[in-house]
Each structure stands twice: as structure tokens, then as C-alpha cells.
Design a protein around this motif. Structure first.
Motif, short mmCIF file in Angstrom:
data_model
loop_
_atom_site.label_atom_id
_atom_site.label_comp_id
_atom_site.label_asym_id
_atom_site.label_seq_id
_atom_site.Cartn_x
_atom_site.Cartn_y
_atom_site.Cartn_z
N HIS A 248 -43.22 -21.12 -10.02
CA HIS A 248 -43.25 -21.09 -11.46
C HIS A 248 -44.53 -21.84 -11.93
CE1 HIS A 248 -39.07 -20.17 -11.64
NE2 HIS A 248 -38.86 -20.71 -10.68
N SER A 249 -45.11 -21.06 -13.05
CA SER A 249 -46.23 -21.87 -13.70
C SER A 249 -45.98 -22.66 -14.74
CB SER A 249 -47.13 -20.77 -14.24
OG SER A 249 -47.61 -19.75 -13.50
N LEU B 77 -43.77 -26.78 -20.15
CA LEU B 77 -43.13 -25.16 -20.51
C LEU B 77 -43.33 -24.51 -19.37
CD1 LEU B 77 -45.24 -24.74 -23.78
CD2 LEU B 77 -43.34 -25.77 -23.54
N GLU B 78 -42.24 -23.86 -18.87
CA GLU B 78 -42.03 -23.22 -17.51
C GLU B 78 -42.10 -21.92 -17.55
OE1 GLU B 78 -38.89 -22.88 -13.92
OE2 GLU B 78 -38.33 -24.28 -15.53
N ALA B 79 -42.89 -21.29 -16.83
CA ALA B 79 -43.03 -19.65 -17.06
C ALA B 79 -42.86 -19.10 -15.55
CB ALA B 79 -44.59 -19.32 -17.64
N THR B 80 -42.85 -17.66 -15.51
CA THR B 80 -42.96 -17.16 -14.39
C THR B 80 -44.10 -17.41 -13.47
OG1 THR B 80 -42.39 -15.05 -13.33
CG2 THR B 80 -43.88 -14.92 -15.18
N GLY B 81 -44.10 -17.03 -12.20
CA GLY B 81 -45.12 -17.32 -11.16
C GLY B 81 -46.36 -16.40 -11.56
N ARG C 98 -49.66 -9.38 -13.93
CA ARG C 98 -49.35 -8.16 -14.53
C ARG C 98 -49.37 -8.06 -15.91
NH1 ARG C 98 -46.11 -8.61 -9.91
NH2 ARG C 98 -44.36 -9.55 -10.72
N LEU C 99 -49.20 -9.26 -16.60
CA LEU C 99 -49.29 -9.14 -18.04
C LEU C 99 -50.80 -9.21 -18.36
CD1 LEU C 99 -46.16 -11.46 -18.62
CD2 LEU C 99 -46.44 -8.94 -18.96
N GLY C 100 -51.63 -9.64 -17.44
CA GLY C 100 -53.19 -9.75 -17.91
C GLY C 100 -53.23 -11.27 -18.06
N ILE C 101 -52.47 -11.96 -17.64
CA ILE C 101 -52.65 -13.57 -17.75
C ILE C 101 -53.32 -14.16 -16.46
CG2 ILE C 101 -51.59 -15.72 -18.32
CD1 ILE C 101 -49.42 -14.07 -19.73
N VAL C 102 -54.38 -14.46 -16.47
CA VAL C 102 -55.33 -15.05 -15.39
C VAL C 102 -55.88 -16.20 -15.68
CG1 VAL C 102 -55.74 -12.72 -14.41
CG2 VAL C 102 -57.18 -13.89 -15.97
N LYS D 212 -47.99 -12.78 -25.62
CA LYS D 212 -47.29 -12.32 -24.40
C LYS D 212 -45.88 -12.92 -24.04
CE LYS D 212 -51.99 -11.05 -22.82
NZ LYS D 212 -52.20 -9.79 -22.07
N ASP D 213 -45.36 -12.15 -23.48
CA ASP D 213 -44.11 -12.49 -22.93
C ASP D 213 -44.09 -13.52 -21.56
OD1 ASP D 213 -41.23 -13.05 -22.15
OD2 ASP D 213 -40.82 -10.96 -22.35
N TRP D 214 -44.02 -14.60 -21.61
CA TRP D 214 -44.30 -15.39 -20.27
C TRP D 214 -43.40 -15.62 -19.41
CZ3 TRP D 214 -48.87 -18.84 -19.14
CH2 TRP D 214 -49.87 -18.48 -19.80
N ASP D 215 -42.30 -15.18 -19.68
CA ASP D 215 -40.81 -14.90 -18.79
C ASP D 215 -40.98 -13.88 -17.79
OD1 ASP D 215 -38.59 -16.01 -17.94
OD2 ASP D 215 -37.42 -15.05 -19.16
N GLY D 216 -42.11 -12.97 -18.16
CA GLY D 216 -42.30 -11.90 -17.23
C GLY D 216 -41.96 -10.50 -17.73
#
Length: 141
Positions: free
Chosen positions: A49-50, A68-72, A78-82, A119-123
């Protein structure tokens, strides 16, 4: 006697899968979204988790740090978040699900970055509801 090996197989399968279900439970968080706006203090794009740490100014003027917890990283990539998409000092807005215990921690839903992207940070690939919180581009209405 053939029932025993089958039963043993089922028990092993449940034992191996159960921790995965527990790990990915969103049961620690409330169902409703809350809105937060604040300044990023730290970004950890890691697995499984990020995390984003955000200072949010209260009505009394004091800052509270939110976790704030997000997906890995795989889901975020895949969402363009780097790395570099968010950085300390950025002002962001988020819709998130607060922890059930009321502590300043959330499961991230939508995040509007300093560049205005949402963006939807829950994946997921969902779009936020236009409730006036995010700075959404105006359509031709």
C-alpha cells in the motif's frame, strides 16, 4: 478415507486465502466520503500500500497530519501515478473514507493533484461526482 485428503486440501486452501481477504478488507474505514484539502508532507509509493501524509488546517488554525492509504505501486502506475506526480509542499484535495476509530487516517478515493488532474487512488477508473469540492473543468453546459 478419500474424504480426508479432500478435507485437508480445503482446509489448506482456506488457511492460505483467509489472510488475503483480511488484508484487503476495507472494513476499517467508514463507507461515506469526507473531503480534505491540505499540504503534502510525505509521499511513499510502496507495496503493498502507498501512503500520503497530509497537513490539514483545522478551524482553530492548527494543522493535523493525516495518513492517506492507497493501492500499491502497480495499480498506481496503471493510473499514470509515478514518483514525482506528488511531492512535499503540493496542495491537494481528496475524497477519502475515514477510519472507523475517528483517527486522522483515510482510505483514499479521489485525489486532485497540484496540476489539477483527478485520479481514483483506490485503483479504479471511476470519476468523482461533481459536488463542487473538486475543481472540475467546465463542460459546454
Amino acid at each position: 478415507m478419500s474424504l480426508r485428503p479432500s478435507a485437508l486440501g480445503v482446509i489448506c486452501a482456506v488457511t492460505l486465502v483467509a489472510p488475503t481477504w483480511a488484508h484487503h478488507s476495507h472494513g476499517n474505514y467508514q463507507q461515506e466520503f469526507i473531503d480534505l484539502k491540505g499540504t503534502v508532507t510525505e509521499v511513499q509509493l510502496i507495496n503493498p500500500h502507498s501512503w500520503i501524509y497530509l497537513d490539514v488546517q483545522g478551524e482553530n488554525g492548527e494543522a493535523t497530519q493525516w495518513a492517506l492509504e492507497a493501492t500499491g505501486t502497480g495499480g498506481l502506475t496503471r493510473l499514470g501515478i509515478v514518483r514525482g506526480y506528488l511531492k512535499a509542499g503540493d496542495t491537494i484535495k481528496v475524497h477519502c473514507h475515514q477510519s472507523r476509530d475517528g483517527s486522522p487516517s483515510c482510505l483514499l478515493g479521489f485525489l486532485q493533484a497540484a496540476d489539477g488532474s483527478i485520479k481514483d487512488w483506490d485503483g479504479g477508473q471511476a470519476e468523482p461526482v461533481d459536488d463542487g469540492f473538486f475543481d472540475l473543468p467546465k463542460s459546454g453546459r
